[in-house]
Scaffold this motif. Structure first.
Motif, PDB file in Angstrom:
ATOM      1  N   VAL A   1       0.783  -1.134   0.160  1.00  0.00           N
ATOM      2  CA  VAL A   1      -0.023   0.128  -0.017  1.00  0.00           C
ATOM      3  C   VAL A   1       0.770   1.183  -0.132  1.00  0.00           C
ATOM      4  O   VAL A   1       1.610   1.186   0.786  1.00  0.00           O
ATOM      5  CB  VAL A   1      -0.952   0.156   1.262  1.00  0.00           C
ATOM      6  N   GLN A   2       0.589   2.134  -0.948  1.00  0.00           N
ATOM      7  CA  GLN A   2       1.360   3.358  -1.066  1.00  0.00           C
ATOM      8  C   GLN A   2       0.433   4.633  -0.715  1.00  0.00           C
ATOM      9  O   GLN A   2      -0.595   4.597  -1.714  1.00  0.00           O
ATOM     10  CB  GLN A   2       2.078   3.552  -2.400  1.00  0.00           C
ATOM     11  N   VAL A   3       0.744   5.286   0.191  1.00  0.00           N
ATOM     12  CA  VAL A   3      -0.036   6.786   0.362  1.00  0.00           C
ATOM     13  C   VAL A   3       1.030   7.897   0.432  1.00  0.00           C
ATOM     14  O   VAL A   3       1.997   7.933   1.292  1.00  0.00           O
ATOM     15  CB  VAL A   3      -0.753   6.713   1.460  1.00  0.00           C
ATOM     16  N   GLY A   4       0.800   8.556  -0.628  1.00  0.00           N
ATOM     17  CA  GLY A   4       1.979   9.755  -0.968  1.00  0.00           C
ATOM     18  C   GLY A   4       3.365   8.808  -1.152  1.00  0.00           C
ATOM     19  O   GLY A   4       3.357   8.080  -1.782  1.00  0.00           O
ATOM     20  N   ARG A   5       4.195   9.353  -0.139  1.00  0.00           N
ATOM     21  CA  ARG A   5       5.702   8.939  -0.183  1.00  0.00           C
ATOM     22  C   ARG A   5       5.839   7.556   0.771  1.00  0.00           C
ATOM     23  O   ARG A   5       6.956   7.149   0.743  1.00  0.00           O
ATOM     24  CB  ARG A   5       6.584   9.914   0.394  1.00  0.00           C
ATOM     25  N   ALA A   6       4.797   7.344   1.506  1.00  0.00           N
ATOM     26  CA  ALA A   6       5.168   6.154   2.560  1.00  0.00           C
ATOM     27  C   ALA A   6       4.287   4.900   1.942  1.00  0.00           C
ATOM     28  O   ALA A   6       3.381   4.776   1.210  1.00  0.00           O
ATOM     29  CB  ALA A   6       4.402   6.396   3.528  1.00  0.00           C
ATOM     30  N   THR A   7       5.246   3.923   2.041  1.00  0.00           N
ATOM     31  CA  THR A   7       4.651   2.593   1.619  1.00  0.00           C
ATOM     32  C   THR A   7       4.742   1.397   2.684  1.00  0.00           C
ATOM     33  O   THR A   7       5.720   1.529   3.508  1.00  0.00           O
ATOM     34  CB  THR A   7       5.806   2.061   0.431  1.00  0.00           C
ATOM     35  N   ILE A   8       3.948   0.625   2.729  1.00  0.00           N
ATOM     36  CA  ILE A   8       3.900  -0.619   3.455  1.00  0.00           C
ATOM     37  C   ILE A   8       3.443  -1.756   3.027  1.00  0.00           C
ATOM     38  O   ILE A   8       2.580  -1.756   1.980  1.00  0.00           O
ATOM     39  CB  ILE A   8       3.176  -0.080   4.943  1.00  0.00           C
ATOM     40  N   GLN A   9       3.888  -2.893   3.733  1.00  0.00           N
ATOM     41  CA  GLN A   9       3.356  -4.321   3.036  1.00  0.00           C
ATOM     42  C   GLN A   9       2.033  -4.620   3.592  1.00  0.00           C
ATOM     43  O   GLN A   9       1.576  -4.108   4.552  1.00  0.00           O
ATOM     44  CB  GLN A   9       4.167  -5.344   3.602  1.00  0.00           C
ATOM     45  N   ARG A  10       1.272  -5.075   2.712  1.00  0.00           N
ATOM     46  CA  ARG A  10      -0.122  -5.437   3.151  1.00  0.00           C
ATOM     47  C   ARG A  10      -0.192  -6.180   4.432  1.00  0.00           C
ATOM     48  O   ARG A  10      -1.336  -6.272   5.084  1.00  0.00           O
ATOM     49  CB  ARG A  10      -0.934  -6.115   2.072  1.00  0.00           C
ATOM     50  N   GLU A  11       0.437  -6.945   4.523  1.00  0.00           N
ATOM     51  CA  GLU A  11       0.522  -7.967   5.898  1.00  0.00           C
ATOM     52  C   GLU A  11       0.542  -6.951   6.913  1.00  0.00           C
ATOM     53  O   GLU A  11       0.047  -7.518   8.170  1.00  0.00           O
ATOM     54  CB  GLU A  11       1.500  -8.813   6.039  1.00  0.00           C
ATOM     55  N   PHE A  12       0.869  -5.801   7.034  1.00  0.00           N
ATOM     56  CA  PHE A  12       0.875  -5.016   8.202  1.00  0.00           C
ATOM     57  C   PHE A  12      -0.295  -4.098   8.297  1.00  0.00           C
ATOM     58  O   PHE A  12      -0.193  -2.857   9.101  1.00  0.00           O
ATOM     59  CB  PHE A  12       2.095  -3.927   8.377  1.00  0.00           C
ATOM     60  N   ILE A  13      -1.252  -4.146   7.439  1.00  0.00           N
ATOM     61  CA  ILE A  13      -2.706  -3.562   7.411  1.00  0.00           C
ATOM     62  C   ILE A  13      -3.592  -4.192   8.413  1.00  0.00           C
ATOM     63  O   ILE A  13      -3.908  -5.453   8.144  1.00  0.00           O
ATOM     64  CB  ILE A  13      -3.069  -3.354   5.897  1.00  0.00           C
ATOM     65  N   GLY A  14      -4.217  -3.468   9.222  1.00  0.00           N
ATOM     66  CA  GLY A  14      -5.206  -3.898  10.206  1.00  0.00           C
ATOM     67  C   GLY A  14      -6.745  -3.500   9.565  1.00  0.00           C
ATOM     68  O   GLY A  14      -6.796  -3.514   8.606  1.00  0.00           O
ATOM     69  N   ALA A  15      -7.486  -2.843  10.777  1.00  0.00           N
ATOM     70  CA  ALA A  15      -8.743  -2.427  10.377  1.00  0.00           C
ATOM     71  C   ALA A  15      -8.492  -1.135   9.450  1.00  0.00           C
ATOM     72  O   ALA A  15      -7.702  -0.359   9.588  1.00  0.00           O
ATOM     73  CB  ALA A  15      -9.369  -2.327  11.369  1.00  0.00           C
ATOM     74  N   VAL A  16      -9.562  -1.013   8.521  1.00  0.00           N
ATOM     75  CA  VAL A  16      -9.724  -0.167   7.439  1.00  0.00           C
ATOM     76  C   VAL A  16     -10.989   0.456   7.511  1.00  0.00           C
ATOM     77  O   VAL A  16     -12.104  -0.187   7.500  1.00  0.00           O
ATOM     78  CB  VAL A  16      -9.303  -0.208   6.002  1.00  0.00           C
TER      79      VAL A  16
END
Length: 166
Positions: free
Chosen positions: A84-99
């Motif tokens: 997931v990329q938001v602006g300049r930040a990127t993170i692996q999907r495995e670290f996404i919790g509740a949305v």
């Protein structure tokens, strides 16, 4: 840097060429462009006492500068199967919790009274809805990302899809 920090700005690379599930550029609204034209026209007023040519040149230069700044600073939201990329930040999907998506008064509260001081923000004043993306990476102190989006339900749906790859 030995430890991994998930919200560190990195260039977006779609690892292993997986498909994009959601993409959005947070372009300025039409009224922002009207403001840019109005502020640029102020250059004519400032330089008209010198000469109308200098005023027109100043207006064009101001318009070019403001347009460039708006275009260059327009962030993107990209969700693919792995990241997931938001602006300049990127993170692996495995670290996404509740949305969660918020609109109107709830969005205002998320940007204001409910805002956590360590949250990563990608907000644009001309876009009302926001999406809160919980970060579950134990190595990252950021509790969540809060981003503006014109399509909050689509972003939530894209993040809810499992990154199921064999």
């Amino acid at each position: 840097m030995p430890e991994s920090t998930a919200s560190v700005p990195v260039p977006h690379h779609s690892s292993s060429g997986t498909g994009v599930l959601f993409t959005e550029k947070l372009w300025p609204s039409p009224w922002i462009w009207i403001v840019v034209v109005g502020l640029s026209a102020a250059g004519i007023l400032m330089f008209a006492p010198i000469s109308i040519t200098a005023g027109i040149i100043a207006a064009l230069v101001l318009f070019a500068i403001m347009t460039t700044m708006l275009v260059v600073s327009t962030p993107a939201i990209v969700v693919d199967r792995d990241t997931v990329q938001v602006g300049r930040a990127t993170i692996q999907r495995e670290f996404i919790g509740a949305v969660t998506a918020y609109r109107k008064d709830e969005a205002t509260a998320e940007r204001g009274t409910r805002l956590h001081g360590l949250a990563f923000l990608c907000l644009r004043g001309w876009i009302d809805p926001v999406v809160r993306i919980e970060i579950t990476d134990p190595a990252d102190r950021t509790p969540y990302w809060l981003t503006s989006t014109r399509r909050p339900e689509e972003l939530v749906a894209a993040l809810a899809k499992q990154a199921s790859r064999g």
